[in-house]
Design a protein around this motif. Structure first.
Motif, PDB file in Angstrom:
ATOM      1  N   GLU A 224       1.053  -1.216  -0.005  1.00  0.00           N
ATOM      2  CA  GLU A 224      -0.133  -0.429  -0.531  1.00  0.00           C
ATOM      3  C   GLU A 224       0.094   1.202  -0.149  1.00  0.00           C
ATOM      4  O   GLU A 224       0.549   2.585  -0.495  1.00  0.00           O
ATOM      5  CB  GLU A 224      -0.965  -0.470   1.340  1.00  0.00           C
ATOM      6  CG  GLU A 224      -2.040   0.448   1.110  1.00  0.00           C
ATOM      7  CD  GLU A 224      -3.028   0.528   1.710  1.00  0.00           C
ATOM      8  OE1 GLU A 224      -2.975   0.903   3.779  1.00  0.00           O
ATOM      9  OE2 GLU A 224      -3.959  -0.007   1.942  1.00  0.00           O
TER      10      GLU A 224
ATOM     11  N   ALA B 244     -10.161   1.586  -1.830  1.00  0.00           N
ATOM     12  CA  ALA B 244     -11.180   1.320  -0.299  1.00  0.00           C
ATOM     13  C   ALA B 244     -11.823   0.488  -0.987  1.00  0.00           C
ATOM     14  O   ALA B 244     -12.765  -0.701  -0.972  1.00  0.00           O
ATOM     15  CB  ALA B 244     -11.352   2.719  -0.401  1.00  0.00           C
TER      16      ALA B 244
ATOM     17  N   GLU C 225     -10.849  -3.038  -1.735  1.00  0.00           N
ATOM     18  CA  GLU C 225     -10.654  -3.283  -1.233  1.00  0.00           C
ATOM     19  C   GLU C 225     -12.089  -4.213  -0.238  1.00  0.00           C
ATOM     20  O   GLU C 225     -11.906  -5.235   0.168  1.00  0.00           O
ATOM     21  CB  GLU C 225     -10.120  -3.153   0.391  1.00  0.00           C
ATOM     22  CG  GLU C 225      -9.483  -3.731   1.794  1.00  0.00           C
ATOM     23  CD  GLU C 225      -8.546  -2.382   2.646  1.00  0.00           C
ATOM     24  OE1 GLU C 225      -8.968  -2.346   3.687  1.00  0.00           O
ATOM     25  OE2 GLU C 225      -7.933  -1.785   2.021  1.00  0.00           O
ATOM     26  N   LEU C 226     -13.349  -3.374   0.167  1.00  0.00           N
ATOM     27  CA  LEU C 226     -14.194  -3.600  -0.288  1.00  0.00           C
ATOM     28  C   LEU C 226     -15.101  -5.347  -0.519  1.00  0.00           C
ATOM     29  O   LEU C 226     -15.620  -6.215  -0.013  1.00  0.00           O
ATOM     30  CB  LEU C 226     -15.341  -3.118   0.756  1.00  0.00           C
ATOM     31  CG  LEU C 226     -14.674  -1.437   1.295  1.00  0.00           C
ATOM     32  CD1 LEU C 226     -15.759  -0.408   1.291  1.00  0.00           C
ATOM     33  CD2 LEU C 226     -15.307  -1.960   2.553  1.00  0.00           C
TER      34      LEU C 226
ATOM     35  N   LEU D 116     -17.391   1.170   8.128  1.00  0.00           N
ATOM     36  CA  LEU D 116     -16.331   0.636   7.424  1.00  0.00           C
ATOM     37  C   LEU D 116     -16.143   1.046   6.761  1.00  0.00           C
ATOM     38  O   LEU D 116     -14.995   1.710   5.960  1.00  0.00           O
ATOM     39  CB  LEU D 116     -16.872  -0.572   7.206  1.00  0.00           C
ATOM     40  CG  LEU D 116     -16.269  -1.367   6.734  1.00  0.00           C
ATOM     41  CD1 LEU D 116     -14.287  -1.500   7.632  1.00  0.00           C
ATOM     42  CD2 LEU D 116     -16.067  -3.075   6.444  1.00  0.00           C
TER      43      LEU D 116
ATOM     44  N   THR E 281     -12.269   3.351   6.072  1.00  0.00           N
ATOM     45  CA  THR E 281     -11.346   2.369   5.584  1.00  0.00           C
ATOM     46  C   THR E 281     -10.834   3.839   4.122  1.00  0.00           C
ATOM     47  O   THR E 281      -9.736   3.899   3.899  1.00  0.00           O
ATOM     48  CB  THR E 281     -11.867   1.165   4.158  1.00  0.00           C
ATOM     49  OG1 THR E 281     -12.365   0.278   4.900  1.00  0.00           O
ATOM     50  CG2 THR E 281     -10.921   1.172   3.238  1.00  0.00           C
TER      51      THR E 281
ATOM     52  N   LYS F 128      -7.570   6.261   4.148  1.00  0.00           N
ATOM     53  CA  LYS F 128      -6.383   5.448   2.796  1.00  0.00           C
ATOM     54  C   LYS F 128      -5.990   7.017   2.099  1.00  0.00           C
ATOM     55  O   LYS F 128      -5.068   7.760   1.301  1.00  0.00           O
ATOM     56  CB  LYS F 128      -6.620   5.024   1.422  1.00  0.00           C
ATOM     57  CG  LYS F 128      -7.474   3.880   2.186  1.00  0.00           C
ATOM     58  CD  LYS F 128      -7.426   2.514   1.290  1.00  0.00           C
ATOM     59  CE  LYS F 128      -7.389   0.871   1.601  1.00  0.00           C
ATOM     60  NZ  LYS F 128      -6.362   0.749   3.136  1.00  0.00           N
TER      61      LYS F 128
ATOM     62  N   LYS G  45      -3.424   5.913  13.237  1.00  0.00           N
ATOM     63  CA  LYS G  45      -5.071   4.634  13.549  1.00  0.00           C
ATOM     64  C   LYS G  45      -5.153   3.513  14.335  1.00  0.00           C
ATOM     65  O   LYS G  45      -6.188   3.990  14.891  1.00  0.00           O
ATOM     66  CB  LYS G  45      -4.839   3.673  11.647  1.00  0.00           C
ATOM     67  CG  LYS G  45      -4.788   4.244  10.497  1.00  0.00           C
ATOM     68  CD  LYS G  45      -4.496   3.170   9.892  1.00  0.00           C
ATOM     69  CE  LYS G  45      -5.763   3.754   8.563  1.00  0.00           C
ATOM     70  NZ  LYS G  45      -4.970   3.340   7.314  1.00  0.00           N
TER      71      LYS G  45
ATOM     72  N   CYS H  45     -11.404   9.613  10.712  1.00  0.00           N
ATOM     73  CA  CYS H  45     -11.098   7.890   9.877  1.00  0.00           C
ATOM     74  C   CYS H  45     -11.640   7.025  11.745  1.00  0.00           C
ATOM     75  O   CYS H  45     -11.937   6.083  11.371  1.00  0.00           O
ATOM     76  CB  CYS H  45      -9.790   7.815   9.233  1.00  0.00           C
ATOM     77  SG  CYS H  45      -9.412   5.955   9.225  1.00  0.00           S
TER      78      CYS H  45
ATOM     79  N   GLN I  87     -13.920   4.007  12.340  1.00  0.00           N
ATOM     80  CA  GLN I  87     -14.082   3.200  12.921  1.00  0.00           C
ATOM     81  C   GLN I  87     -14.323   2.927  14.158  1.00  0.00           C
ATOM     82  O   GLN I  87     -14.381   1.787  14.466  1.00  0.00           O
ATOM     83  CB  GLN I  87     -12.091   3.161  12.668  1.00  0.00           C
ATOM     84  CG  GLN I  87     -11.521   3.414  10.869  1.00  0.00           C
ATOM     85  CD  GLN I  87     -10.243   2.558  11.252  1.00  0.00           C
ATOM     86  OE1 GLN I  87      -9.378   3.385  12.491  1.00  0.00           O
ATOM     87  NE2 GLN I  87      -9.415   2.294  10.250  1.00  0.00           N
TER      88      GLN I  87
ATOM     89  N   ASN J 267     -18.769  -5.819   4.540  1.00  0.00           N
ATOM     90  CA  ASN J 267     -17.757  -5.690   3.745  1.00  0.00           C
ATOM     91  C   ASN J 267     -18.930  -5.176   2.307  1.00  0.00           C
ATOM     92  O   ASN J 267     -18.975  -4.504   1.388  1.00  0.00           O
ATOM     93  CB  ASN J 267     -16.737  -5.918   3.595  1.00  0.00           C
ATOM     94  CG  ASN J 267     -15.946  -6.014   4.441  1.00  0.00           C
ATOM     95  OD1 ASN J 267     -15.074  -5.377   4.746  1.00  0.00           O
ATOM     96  ND2 ASN J 267     -15.309  -6.939   5.475  1.00  0.00           N
TER      97      ASN J 267
END
Length: 220
Positions: free
Chosen positions: A42, A59, A62-63, A104, A108, A112, A127, A186, A190, A216
């Motif tokens: 990443e 993102a 990724e999901l 989420l 995410t 990023k 984070k 973020c 989260q 997700n």
């Protein structure tokens, strides 16, 4: 109970480790190594590819990947075909999966995007500060309780992350407060996601794979 025996310091010295502990150790080690590999890739994408601005797309992928993997694992666990539809009767209320999924996605994506304004190490350390909002939400929403040692450890971790961020401000000539702001947004997203997931797993008896798939999926 089955034990795994490891010989050390000669023929008559053994360390006995329960099989479940050995399995946990291997899974934890594998998780840490794969997270490290993910961070390396990443960081290379975000910092080495000049002109890269597709943070939300990363993102999204990724999901989608976690949705597919969660569904495949859930189907395998239940003896169903991977191509079958997920269960329409989940263990927890669908609105809770929606809250988990939307938070989420926000966490995410914002996390990023923050790397656009921060170096990767600082963004990653910041984070870790989500621990305090997670604990606060758990106390207020889920009525969880934490002892003094847990609270002290959380405060020390957050303090170290704060000092790390302040240190970057001193050494980075192009330091941007926008990165810190995005990181904090973020964190709260989260924290909501972690707390809602905790509610699903512990209070509604949802499985990890089911929660992974639906959360997700909602986020995607």
């Amino acid at each position: 109970k089955f034990y795994v025996h490891q010989r050390i310091r000669g023929p008559h010295h053994f360390v006995c480790m329960p099989a479940c502990d050995r399995r946990y150790f291997l899974l934890a080690t594998g998780t840490i190594c794969l997270i490290q590999l993910s961070c390396i890739i990443e960081e290379w994408i975000f910092k080495q590819l000049h002109g890269f601005h597709y943070f939300w797309f990363v993102a999204l992928i990724e999901l989608l990947l976690f949705t597919v993997l969660g569904h495949a694992s859930s189907a395998s666990e239940q003896g169903r075909s991977v191509l079958s539809m997920p269960s329409m009767h989940p263990s927890g209320p669908m609105r809770l999966y929606a809250v988990s999924g939307c938070s989420l996605a926000a966490g995410t994506g914002l996390g990023k995007l923050a790397f656009k304004h921060l170096n990767y190490a600082t963004g990653t350390v910041l984070k870790s500060m989500k621990l305090l909002p997670v604990m606060a939400l758990s106390v207020c929403w889920l009525q969880r309780r934490y002892n003094a040692c847990q609270l002290s450890a959380a405060l020390l971790m957050v303090a170290s992350a704060s000092l790390f961020g302040l240190g970057e401000r001193e050494v980075e000539t192009e330091f941007s407060p926008t990165g810190i702001l995005l990181s904090f947004l973020c964190l709260f997203a989260q924290a909501l996601q972690n707390t809602s997931t905790d509610r699903l797993l512990r209070d509604h008896g949802a499985t990890v794979h089911e929660t992974m798939t639906l959360s997700n999926g909602w986020g995607f």
